[in-house]
Write a protein that holds these residues in place. Sequence first.
Motif, PDB file in Angstrom:
ATOM      1  N   GLN A 208       0.831  -1.196   0.000  1.00  0.00           N
ATOM      2  CA  GLN A 208       0.000   0.000   0.000  1.00  0.00           C
ATOM      3  C   GLN A 208       0.872   1.255   0.000  1.00  0.00           C
ATOM      4  O   GLN A 208       0.703   2.141   0.831  1.00  0.00           O
TER       5      GLN A 208
ATOM      6  N   ALA B 197       0.161   4.455   2.334  1.00  0.00           N
ATOM      7  CA  ALA B 197       1.122   4.789   3.382  1.00  0.00           C
ATOM      8  C   ALA B 197       1.772   6.121   3.111  1.00  0.00           C
ATOM      9  O   ALA B 197       2.064   6.889   4.033  1.00  0.00           O
TER      10      ALA B 197
ATOM     11  N   ARG C 160      -6.073  -2.852   9.669  1.00  0.00           N
ATOM     12  CA  ARG C 160      -5.704  -2.044   8.512  1.00  0.00           C
ATOM     13  C   ARG C 160      -5.062  -0.731   8.939  1.00  0.00           C
ATOM     14  O   ARG C 160      -4.041  -0.310   8.389  1.00  0.00           O
TER      15      ARG C 160
ATOM     16  N   LEU D 169      -1.187   0.496   8.287  1.00  0.00           N
ATOM     17  CA  LEU D 169      -1.012   1.758   7.567  1.00  0.00           C
ATOM     18  C   LEU D 169      -0.194   2.742   8.392  1.00  0.00           C
ATOM     19  O   LEU D 169       0.685   3.444   7.860  1.00  0.00           O
TER      20      LEU D 169
ATOM     21  N   ALA E 249      -6.564   7.568   2.226  1.00  0.00           N
ATOM     22  CA  ALA E 249      -6.282   6.158   1.950  1.00  0.00           C
ATOM     23  C   ALA E 249      -7.530   5.283   1.990  1.00  0.00           C
ATOM     24  O   ALA E 249      -7.453   4.089   1.684  1.00  0.00           O
TER      25      ALA E 249
ATOM     26  N   THR F 135      -5.436   6.228  13.567  1.00  0.00           N
ATOM     27  CA  THR F 135      -4.171   6.367  12.835  1.00  0.00           C
ATOM     28  C   THR F 135      -3.463   7.646  13.246  1.00  0.00           C
ATOM     29  O   THR F 135      -2.250   7.661  13.493  1.00  0.00           O
TER      30      THR F 135
END
Length: 419
Positions: A95, A99, A164, A168, A341, A351
Amino acid sequence: MTTTTLLLQLIVILGVARACGWLLRHLGQPQVVGEMAAGLILGPAVMGVHLPELHAQLFAKPLLGGLNALATLGLVLFMFVVGLEIRAPGGLRSQLRAAGSVGLLSVLVPAALALAITPALHPGLAPAGVGFWPFALFMTAAVSITAFPVMARILKDRGMTQTRFGQLALAGAAIVDVFAWILLALVVAIAGAGEGHAALARIVGGTVALLAVLYLVVRPLYARLLAARAPDGEPSLAVLAALMLGLLACAAATEWLHLHAVFGAFLFGAALPRDDRLLQSVAQRVEPLSIVLLMPLFFALAGLSTTRSAFVGGALGAMLLVVAVATVGKLAGGWLGARVAGLDGPQSLATGALMNARGLMELIVMKVGLDVGLIGPDMFTILLVMALATTAMTSPLITLALRYPRRRAPAPGGAARGG
């Protein structure tokens, strides 16, 4: 300084560090947060106020030479392992674009906010003779850093390494830290070239030459040595001694170039062949000494470098401003990057919370800045409090964002390394 004094210093520092680490760990925080707090407790703002005579007897400046040497050795060993383990996580390979959005925005947003507040900070908090732009660029690096090891430990402790958003964040943190270390090295090179363009050219040229030697000469030599003497990834004592000699030589080279020894240690680790078996073996031998014994000395010296004046008057206002900017910048940048993303709102906020963890990596950046004269004790104290606050708020913010701390999302691919 006598050997008895050094041993007493070690007993006090390790005792307080382990106690604070145990307490914070039972409050749901990584142990490193407790050890960072121990540094503040041992500094002039706490121990210096409540136990002034003992503080003066143990930690007067003339008595810190041994601790400084041991702490520097601890940093060199730690950054060697960081360099050895750096590689593209599985999430970064699968990814890269996703990222990249998290990493890029987690740098750009806090960096822009740091630049915006630097005009208010520079006149009162920059050391005499430090220009606006070196100070401003250092602040952008300090605010932009993310603690990859702390983030990985938080995710592992919460069972979220395969989510996920966890993968990430790990991949985005790798991008952030590469950028931040390059920027920091550039700022340190500029600061070390106080004599003018010739000195800067010497530093840059020496660094390029060191990189060439590392990747064209040292890497092949060690690859052959490891293939012949450690084919199973288990180095003998002779091979481990050869690794330590190379490590110390690279650390000494960057120190001689007026960069910091940590850069040489990191570059040497990064130049070695990527071998998970070698990484595990070296980490098992080096990390106990570095993390258990030597790194608490670094935290204690960080606390001893703080000043009480940072907690009053205008400096206190600057501290609150820096903590707010660092937190908002990382949360907003990480959240926006995760939304780009394709993550949902709660996972995007989680995140951002992970990208806000700074931990030990921030302290290393601060120490480099203090050593080369880019910041003084007041700004060092402000950044230490910022590192402690942003790292401590990471787990609670993840829980708040997800509401259920163990909630998992489907993983996009293979699991990222826990670090």
